[in-house]
Write an enzyme that holds these catalytic residues in place. Structure first.
Site, PDB file in Angstrom:
ATOM      1  N   TYR A 150     157.676  69.447 104.080  1.00 26.91           N
ATOM      2  CA  TYR A 150     159.101  69.120 103.873  1.00 26.91           C
ATOM      3  C   TYR A 150     159.464  67.814 104.569  1.00 26.91           C
ATOM      4  O   TYR A 150     159.979  66.873 103.952  1.00 26.91           O
ATOM      5  CB  TYR A 150     160.002  70.263 104.388  1.00 26.91           C
ATOM      6  CG  TYR A 150     161.449  69.821 104.552  1.00 26.91           C
ATOM      7  CD1 TYR A 150     162.241  69.547 103.440  1.00 26.91           C
ATOM      8  CD2 TYR A 150     162.018  69.651 105.824  1.00 26.91           C
ATOM      9  CE1 TYR A 150     163.566  69.111 103.584  1.00 26.91           C
ATOM     10  CE2 TYR A 150     163.329  69.222 105.974  1.00 26.91           C
ATOM     11  CZ  TYR A 150     164.096  68.963 104.849  1.00 26.91           C
ATOM     12  OH  TYR A 150     165.392  68.518 105.004  1.00 26.91           O
ATOM     13  N   LYS A 154     160.562  64.096 103.102  1.00 26.32           N
ATOM     14  CA  LYS A 154     161.841  63.437 103.437  1.00 26.32           C
ATOM     15  C   LYS A 154     161.569  62.067 104.056  1.00 26.32           C
ATOM     16  O   LYS A 154     162.282  61.099 103.779  1.00 26.32           O
ATOM     17  CB  LYS A 154     162.674  64.297 104.396  1.00 26.32           C
ATOM     18  CG  LYS A 154     163.227  65.571 103.806  1.00 26.32           C
ATOM     19  CD  LYS A 154     164.214  65.346 102.655  1.00 26.32           C
ATOM     20  CE  LYS A 154     165.543  64.787 103.091  1.00 26.32           C
ATOM     21  NZ  LYS A 154     166.505  64.730 101.954  1.00 26.32           N
ATOM     22  N   TYR A 207     160.563  83.853 114.615  1.00 24.36           N
ATOM     23  CA  TYR A 207     159.210  83.303 114.637  1.00 24.36           C
ATOM     24  C   TYR A 207     158.717  83.083 116.068  1.00 24.36           C
ATOM     25  O   TYR A 207     159.453  82.530 116.909  1.00 24.36           O
ATOM     26  CB  TYR A 207     159.156  81.948 113.922  1.00 24.36           C
ATOM     27  CG  TYR A 207     159.413  81.986 112.430  1.00 24.36           C
ATOM     28  CD1 TYR A 207     159.174  83.124 111.671  1.00 24.36           C
ATOM     29  CD2 TYR A 207     159.879  80.854 111.773  1.00 24.36           C
ATOM     30  CE1 TYR A 207     159.401  83.140 110.305  1.00 24.36           C
ATOM     31  CE2 TYR A 207     160.102  80.859 110.401  1.00 24.36           C
ATOM     32  CZ  TYR A 207     159.868  82.005 109.672  1.00 24.36           C
ATOM     33  OH  TYR A 207     160.099  82.006 108.320  1.00 24.36           O
TER      34      TYR A 207
HETATM   35  P1  NAD Z   1     169.988  73.154  99.482  1.00 23.95           P
HETATM   36  O1  NAD Z   1     168.590  73.592  99.302  1.00 23.95           O
HETATM   37  O2  NAD Z   1     171.030  74.146  99.849  1.00 23.95           O
HETATM   38  O3  NAD Z   1     170.492  72.425  98.143  1.00 23.95           O
HETATM   39  C1  NAD Z   1     169.694  71.525  97.438  1.00 23.95           C
HETATM   40  C2  NAD Z   1     170.370  71.252  96.100  1.00 23.95           C
HETATM   41  O4  NAD Z   1     169.585  70.278  95.391  1.00 23.95           O
HETATM   42  C3  NAD Z   1     170.455  72.492  95.199  1.00 23.95           C
HETATM   43  O5  NAD Z   1     171.731  72.576  94.607  1.00 23.95           O
HETATM   44  C4  NAD Z   1     169.377  72.245  94.152  1.00 23.95           C
HETATM   45  O6  NAD Z   1     169.667  72.847  92.891  1.00 23.95           O
HETATM   46  C5  NAD Z   1     169.394  70.723  94.066  1.00 23.95           C
HETATM   47  N1  NAD Z   1     168.107  70.175  93.573  1.00 23.95           N
HETATM   48  C6  NAD Z   1     166.855  70.497  94.007  1.00 23.95           C
HETATM   49  N2  NAD Z   1     165.938  69.820  93.297  1.00 23.95           N
HETATM   50  C7  NAD Z   1     166.612  69.050  92.412  1.00 23.95           C
HETATM   51  C8  NAD Z   1     166.217  68.120  91.414  1.00 23.95           C
HETATM   52  N3  NAD Z   1     164.925  67.857  91.180  1.00 23.95           N
HETATM   53  N4  NAD Z   1     167.175  67.489  90.706  1.00 23.95           N
HETATM   54  C9  NAD Z   1     168.491  67.758  90.922  1.00 23.95           C
HETATM   55  N5  NAD Z   1     168.926  68.633  91.838  1.00 23.95           N
HETATM   56  C10 NAD Z   1     168.003  69.278  92.577  1.00 23.95           C
HETATM   57  O7  NAD Z   1     169.925  71.974 100.545  1.00 23.95           O
HETATM   58  P2  NAD Z   1     170.945  71.577 101.712  1.00 23.95           P
HETATM   59  O8  NAD Z   1     170.660  72.391 102.901  1.00 23.95           O
HETATM   60  O9  NAD Z   1     172.315  71.518 101.150  1.00 23.95           O
HETATM   61  O10 NAD Z   1     170.425  70.097 102.006  1.00 23.95           O
HETATM   62  C11 NAD Z   1     170.962  68.988 101.295  1.00 23.95           C
HETATM   63  C12 NAD Z   1     170.293  67.721 101.796  1.00 23.95           C
HETATM   64  O11 NAD Z   1     170.509  67.580 103.184  1.00 23.95           O
HETATM   65  C13 NAD Z   1     168.776  67.709 101.600  1.00 23.95           C
HETATM   66  O12 NAD Z   1     168.406  66.392 101.231  1.00 23.95           O
HETATM   67  C14 NAD Z   1     168.229  68.064 102.978  1.00 23.95           C
HETATM   68  O13 NAD Z   1     166.952  67.481 103.166  1.00 23.95           O
HETATM   69  C15 NAD Z   1     169.269  67.426 103.870  1.00 23.95           C
HETATM   70  N6  NAD Z   1     169.435  68.043 105.189  1.00 23.95           N
HETATM   71  C16 NAD Z   1     169.700  69.382 105.305  1.00 23.95           C
HETATM   72  C17 NAD Z   1     169.929  69.935 106.559  1.00 23.95           C
HETATM   73  C18 NAD Z   1     170.252  71.391 106.742  1.00 23.95           C
HETATM   74  O14 NAD Z   1     170.348  71.846 107.876  1.00 23.95           O
HETATM   75  N7  NAD Z   1     170.448  72.160 105.686  1.00 23.95           N
HETATM   76  C19 NAD Z   1     169.867  69.121 107.697  1.00 23.95           C
HETATM   77  C20 NAD Z   1     169.577  67.758 107.540  1.00 23.95           C
HETATM   78  C21 NAD Z   1     169.387  67.227 106.282  1.00 23.95           C
HETATM   79  O1  TDX Z   2     163.156  83.724 109.559  1.00 24.23           O
HETATM   80  C1  TDX Z   2     163.214  82.762 110.341  1.00 24.23           C
HETATM   81  N1  TDX Z   2     162.926  82.968 111.657  1.00 24.23           N
HETATM   82  C2  TDX Z   2     162.953  81.951 112.579  1.00 24.23           C
HETATM   83  O2  TDX Z   2     162.666  82.183 113.772  1.00 24.23           O
HETATM   84  C3  TDX Z   2     163.600  81.444 109.899  1.00 24.23           C
HETATM   85  C4  TDX Z   2     163.931  81.171 108.462  1.00 24.23           C
HETATM   86  C5  TDX Z   2     163.634  80.455 110.857  1.00 24.23           C
HETATM   87  N2  TDX Z   2     163.317  80.680 112.143  1.00 24.23           N
HETATM   88  C6  TDX Z   2     163.359  79.572 113.109  1.00 24.23           C
HETATM   89  C7  TDX Z   2     162.608  78.331 112.681  1.00 24.23           C
HETATM   90  C8  TDX Z   2     163.399  77.235 113.332  1.00 24.23           C
HETATM   91  O3  TDX Z   2     162.976  77.082 114.689  1.00 24.23           O
HETATM   92  O4  TDX Z   2     164.728  79.157 113.206  1.00 24.23           O
HETATM   93  C9  TDX Z   2     164.829  77.737 113.329  1.00 24.23           C
HETATM   94  C10 TDX Z   2     165.652  77.207 112.167  1.00 24.23           C
HETATM   95  O5  TDX Z   2     164.894  77.401 111.002  1.00 24.23           O
HETATM   96  P1  TDX Z   2     165.405  76.920 109.541  1.00 24.23           P
HETATM   97  O6  TDX Z   2     166.769  77.476 109.294  1.00 24.23           O
HETATM   98  O7  TDX Z   2     164.322  77.214 108.568  1.00 24.23           O
HETATM   99  O8  TDX Z   2     165.611  75.355 109.769  1.00 24.23           O
HETATM  100  P2  TDX Z   2     164.598  74.196 110.199  1.00 24.23           P
HETATM  101  O9  TDX Z   2     163.194  74.528 109.915  1.00 24.23           O
HETATM  102  O10 TDX Z   2     164.951  73.812 111.596  1.00 24.23           O
HETATM  103  O11 TDX Z   2     165.057  73.044 109.150  1.00 24.23           O
HETATM  104  C11 TDX Z   2     166.467  72.899 108.829  1.00 24.23           C
HETATM  105  O12 TDX Z   2     167.044  71.826 109.494  1.00 24.23           O
HETATM  106  C12 TDX Z   2     166.773  70.538 109.066  1.00 24.23           C
HETATM  107  C13 TDX Z   2     166.704  72.755 107.329  1.00 24.23           C
HETATM  108  O13 TDX Z   2     166.081  73.824 106.644  1.00 24.23           O
HETATM  109  C14 TDX Z   2     166.268  71.450 106.795  1.00 24.23           C
HETATM  110  O14 TDX Z   2     166.638  71.316 105.437  1.00 24.23           O
HETATM  111  C15 TDX Z   2     166.900  70.359 107.582  1.00 24.23           C
HETATM  112  O15 TDX Z   2     166.394  69.118 107.200  1.00 24.23           O
END
Ligand code: NAD
Ligand code: TDX
Length: 337
Positions: A150, A154, A207
């Site tokens: 992942y 990115k 985890y």
């Molecule tokens: P998410 O998985 O909830 O949503 C992703 C969205 O992208 C979905 O609606 C999906 O349908 C769409 N998508 C996936 N593949 C696609 C494709 N090929 N074409 C068009 N649409 C597509 O993700 P999120 O948590 O909302 O994250 C959004 C962005 O922010 C991502 O780029 C992620 O890397 C970044 N980000 C997320 C976090 C976090 O904590 N969630 C933190 C930092 C950065």
């Molecule tokens: O079941 C679980 N048990 C657990 O201990 C899951 C799903 C996660 N974890 C731990 C792993 C990480 O230390 O919790 C922490 C957070 O995990 P995630 O929610 O999977 O996030 P992380 O791996 O930190 O990545 C997230 O933050 C940055 C987002 O998924 C990304 O999209 C973003 O870029």
């Protein structure tokens, strides 16, 4: 202004669209989303009839569809991605395809259509992992050291975005944000997984030793940071966007959630660790604060409680999401937990 928002049906993208329509009602938004398992138009029910909002179902890897969607667009805000680390370990190729190749298609079309701004949403995970005892934080000058498929995908997309700025003169900005939490987050991610499992009276899989540290950012603070960058960010610049937590580990997060819901710590189940699990993320957000005047406003404890309330009050939303595909993924990832 006319914005093309990619991935607007996902967690942060849908929060961003709701935020933008509320704060910039004069602007037009086109939401371009493939609707993968993570995309959910229910998140946008309240704005679907708004005359300034439209939705296109499409894949960012499809040049024809992106070409058409990019017509008359002033600014692109690029969220679309495969976003879950554990799924990237199971199947890296979807991540390279969407996050790297899809971003390249978008960039090509943004150059072709001469868009005025291309803002790319990235993550602090591209910087790798800090040790628990490290005193330094990640900042905009930290070398990239991604450690999961992942974060590597990115990182690849971040490099492409910068390359299109220097090579083709595309006006770009990038934000690398920390872990978001809030409404509409897919319950594969740690906080909504813990909350919804407790509400279903299921164990919470933690985890390894649970002593992994994340920097938690309330999603609305992230949306406001993107707004600030779109208004005031400098062409070609990167901004780190972090929250108000100081080194809270996963066990502490779960205990806070259990406490809010009045449940016992025996609901915690330690499970096999994630391979290559990054020990700690912590972000220095002084650049965006000093240069653009943004800072996070949402205190973790208060907004964690509000987030728990949201999941308590929106059980239909997450029960629909925890469907067949989710159940298959959950079984593969967690076995019988
Ligand atoms: P998410 O998985 O909830 O949503 C992703 C969205 O992208 C979905 O609606 C999906 O349908 C769409 N998508 C996936 N593949 C696609 C494709 N090929 N074409 C068009 N649409 C597509 O993700 P999120 O948590 O909302 O994250 C959004 C962005 O922010 C991502 O780029 C992620 O890397 C970044 N980000 C997320 C976090 C976090 O904590 N969630 C933190 C930092 C950065
Ligand atoms: O079941 C679980 N048990 C657990 O201990 C899951 C799903 C996660 N974890 C731990 C792993 C990480 O230390 O919790 C922490 C957070 O995990 P995630 O929610 O999977 O996030 P992380 O791996 O930190 O990545 C997230 O933050 C940055 C987002 O998924 C990304 O999209 C973003 O870029």
């Amino acid at each position: 202004m006319k914005l093309l928002v990619t991935g607007g049906a996902g967690f942060i993208g849908s929060n961003f669209i709701l935020y933008w329509i509320k704060n910039h009602p004069e602007d037009t938004i086109v939401n371009f989303d493939k609707l993968t398992y993570a995309g959910n138009l229910e998140n946008l029910k309240s704005v679907e009839k708004n005359k300034n909002y439209s939705f296109i179902q499409g894949d960012i890897c499809d040049p024809k569809a992106v070409d058409k969607a990019m017509e008359n667009i002033n600014a692109v805000v690029h969220f679309a991605a495969e976003s879950h680390v554990d799924r990237s370990i199971i199947n890296p190729s979807d991540f390279v395809e969407t996050n790297v190749l899809g971003t390249q298609v978008l960039l090509d079309m943004a150059v072709k259509h001469k868009v005025e701004k291309f803002h790319h949403i990235s993550t602090d995970e591209v910087f790798g992992s800090l040790k628990l005892e490290d005193t330094n934080l990640f900042n905009e000058r930290t070398n990239y050291n991604p450690r999961s498929p992942y974060s590597a995908s990115k990182a690849g997309s971040d490099h492409l975005v910068r390359a299109y700025n220097t090579t083709y003169g595309l006006p770009i900005t990038i934000s690398n944000s920390s872990n978001n939490f809030g409404p509409y987050q897919f319950p594969e991610k740690f906080i909504p997984l813990a909350i919804t499992n407790i509400l279903e009276n299921k164990k919470i899989p933690v985890y390894g030793d649970g002593l992994y540290v994340r920097d938690w950012l309330y999603v609305e603070d992230h949306c406001r940071a993107i707004d600030t960058i779109l208004q005031k960010g400098k062409n070609g610049e990167t901004y780190c966007v972090g929250g108000l937590t100081e080194d809270i580990n996963n066990l502490e997060v779960v205990k806070k959630i259990l406490n809010i819901l009045g449940k016992h710590e025996n609901m915690i189940e330690y499970v096999k660790d994630r391979p290559g699990h990054d020990r700690r993320y912590s972000l220095d957000w002084s650049k965006i604060k000093n240069e653009l005047g943004w800072k996070p406003m949402h205190d973790f404890d208060e907004w964690l409680e509000k987030t728990v309330d949201w999941y308590k009050n929106n059980q239909d939303w997450w029960k629909n999401v925890k469907n067949g595909e989710y159940k298959r993924y959950y079984k593969r990832q967690y076995g019988s937990v």
